[in-house]
Design an enzyme around this catalytic site. Structure first.
Site, PDB file in Angstrom:
ATOM      1  N   TYR A 178      38.664  28.692  26.988  1.00  0.00           N
ATOM      2  CA  TYR A 178      38.423  28.498  28.417  1.00  0.00           C
ATOM      3  C   TYR A 178      39.379  27.449  28.987  1.00  0.00           C
ATOM      4  O   TYR A 178      39.982  27.651  30.049  1.00  0.00           O
ATOM      5  CB  TYR A 178      36.973  28.074  28.612  1.00  0.00           C
ATOM      6  CG  TYR A 178      36.529  27.885  30.044  1.00  0.00           C
ATOM      7  CD1 TYR A 178      36.284  28.988  30.872  1.00  0.00           C
ATOM      8  CD2 TYR A 178      36.313  26.621  30.567  1.00  0.00           C
ATOM      9  CE1 TYR A 178      35.856  28.826  32.185  1.00  0.00           C
ATOM     10  CE2 TYR A 178      35.883  26.444  31.878  1.00  0.00           C
ATOM     11  CZ  TYR A 178      35.654  27.547  32.673  1.00  0.00           C
ATOM     12  OH  TYR A 178      35.220  27.374  33.976  1.00  0.00           O
TER      13      TYR A 178
ATOM     14  N   THR B 121      36.397  37.793  44.548  1.00  0.00           N
ATOM     15  CA  THR B 121      36.063  38.446  43.281  1.00  0.00           C
ATOM     16  C   THR B 121      34.976  37.638  42.580  1.00  0.00           C
ATOM     17  O   THR B 121      34.869  36.425  42.758  1.00  0.00           O
ATOM     18  CB  THR B 121      37.292  38.572  42.379  1.00  0.00           C
ATOM     19  OG1 THR B 121      37.673  37.278  41.893  1.00  0.00           O
ATOM     20  CG2 THR B 121      38.464  39.205  43.108  1.00  0.00           C
ATOM     21  N   GLY B 122      34.166  38.324  41.802  1.00  0.00           N
ATOM     22  CA  GLY B 122      33.016  37.653  41.200  1.00  0.00           C
ATOM     23  C   GLY B 122      32.113  37.095  42.285  1.00  0.00           C
ATOM     24  O   GLY B 122      31.566  35.999  42.162  1.00  0.00           O
TER      25      GLY B 122
ATOM     26  N   GLY C 213      31.275  32.182  43.398  1.00  0.00           N
ATOM     27  CA  GLY C 213      31.795  33.288  44.196  1.00  0.00           C
ATOM     28  C   GLY C 213      30.904  33.610  45.378  1.00  0.00           C
ATOM     29  O   GLY C 213      31.382  33.809  46.499  1.00  0.00           O
TER      30      GLY C 213
ATOM     31  N   GLY D 149      26.703  32.640  41.994  1.00  0.00           N
ATOM     32  CA  GLY D 149      27.368  31.396  41.645  1.00  0.00           C
ATOM     33  C   GLY D 149      28.388  30.948  42.671  1.00  0.00           C
ATOM     34  O   GLY D 149      28.198  31.084  43.884  1.00  0.00           O
TER      35      GLY D 149
ATOM     36  N   SER E 246      39.051  25.049  37.070  1.00  0.00           N
ATOM     37  CA  SER E 246      37.967  24.182  36.580  1.00  0.00           C
ATOM     38  C   SER E 246      38.563  22.839  36.197  1.00  0.00           C
ATOM     39  O   SER E 246      39.778  22.724  35.956  1.00  0.00           O
ATOM     40  CB  SER E 246      37.302  24.815  35.352  1.00  0.00           C
ATOM     41  OG  SER E 246      36.480  23.885  34.676  1.00  0.00           O
TER      42      SER E 246
END
Length: 274
Positions: free
Chosen positions: A165, A20-21, A27, A25, A152
């Site tokens: 985030y 996904t995504g 992904g 970047g 992250s």
């Protein structure tokens, strides 16, 4: 079970991976790495044009099939349709890389709107729940599956100007661990990859903008950013998309067949704790 003389060459031929995504970047890097290892890769994101371009470029480079399917992962109906189309074009999903997400509003805690939290939680966390629930029935039936959720460094080492985030990335690490315990009996492995300061197009653009505003080189802007904002990155450089992709491929492989519920930090040492 791995034999003692087995090499570290990773072969994902006959596996179907969903990223996904996956149009850009991290992904895209994961999709390319999985494709290079032999997997048939399905990529999804909202921008159809970017998806088509990425699929064509990766397939031309690796020689393997890459299937682009436009999808909004915050939509249950979109995700359901994604799985239908993926099965038609490639088969059931063996490897899920949950990468889609966003940063949300940044800045002072008092100035961030409350609705940002629920919106970002839906995009970054609930979407992963949605995708995992969608792929688990087929994985359970096969008694084989790999789920890799992208978090992250912020999930372990939060920053005060990125609190929404931070919160979602911490939740992803917890979610992965909990689900790994729920599905391990089916030989489904669930792990997290947590990158830090990776040279994605977004980060590269940020460094270029800082370089222009200060009249310095991009390399000097990177060094300054690292010194001021990420002093614990002991390697003193940004990570690469390929380095994150390599971690994803390893966790998707048979070489990682006894690893589940872990959080693999691809962070150059950024997270200061053990």
């Amino acid at each position: 079970m791995l034999k003692n003389n087995m090499t570290m060459e990773i072969n994902l031929k006959n596996k179907v991976a969903l990223v996904t995504g996956g149009s850009k970047g991290i992904g895209r890097g994961a999709a390319e790495a999985l494709s290079a290892a032999g997997a048939t890769v399905v990529i999804c994101a909202r921008n159809e044009k970017e998806l088509q371009t990425t699929a064509h470029e990766i397939s031309a480079k690796t020689g393997n099939k890459v299937i682009p399917i436009p999808t909004d992962v915050t939509s249950q109906s979109d995700v359901a349709q994604l799985l239908v189309r993926a099965k038609q074009d490639a088969g059931d999903i063996d490897i899920l890389v949950n990468n889609a997400g966003g940063i949300g509003q940044t800045g002072a805690f008092e100035e961030i709107d409350e609705e940002i939290y629920s919106q970002l939680y839906d995009l970054n966390v609930v979407s992963m729940v949605r995708l995992m629930k969608a792929v688990l029935p087929a994985m359970k039936q096969k008694r084989w599956g790999r789920i890799i959720n992208i978090s992250s460094e912020n999930g372990l080492q939060p920053y005060p100007d990125m609190i929404p985030y931070d919160l979602t990335k911490a939740a992803i690490i917890n979610l992965s661990k909990a689900v790994s315990k729920a599905v391990g009996q089916y030989n489904i492995l669930v792990n997290t990859v947590s990158p830090a300061f990776i040279a994605t197009p977004l980060v590269e653009g940020m460094m270029e903008a800082q370089a222009r505003s200060k009249g310095i080189t991009k390399e000097a802007a990177e060094r300054e950013f690292l010194q001021q904002n990420r002093p614990d990155i002991v390697l003193q450089r940004p990570g690469t998309i390929a380095e994150v992709g390599a971690a994803v491929v390893f966790l998707a492989s048979e070489q990682a067949s006894f690893i589940t519920g872990t959080n693999l930090r691809v962070d150059g040492g950024s997270v200061a704790s053990i």
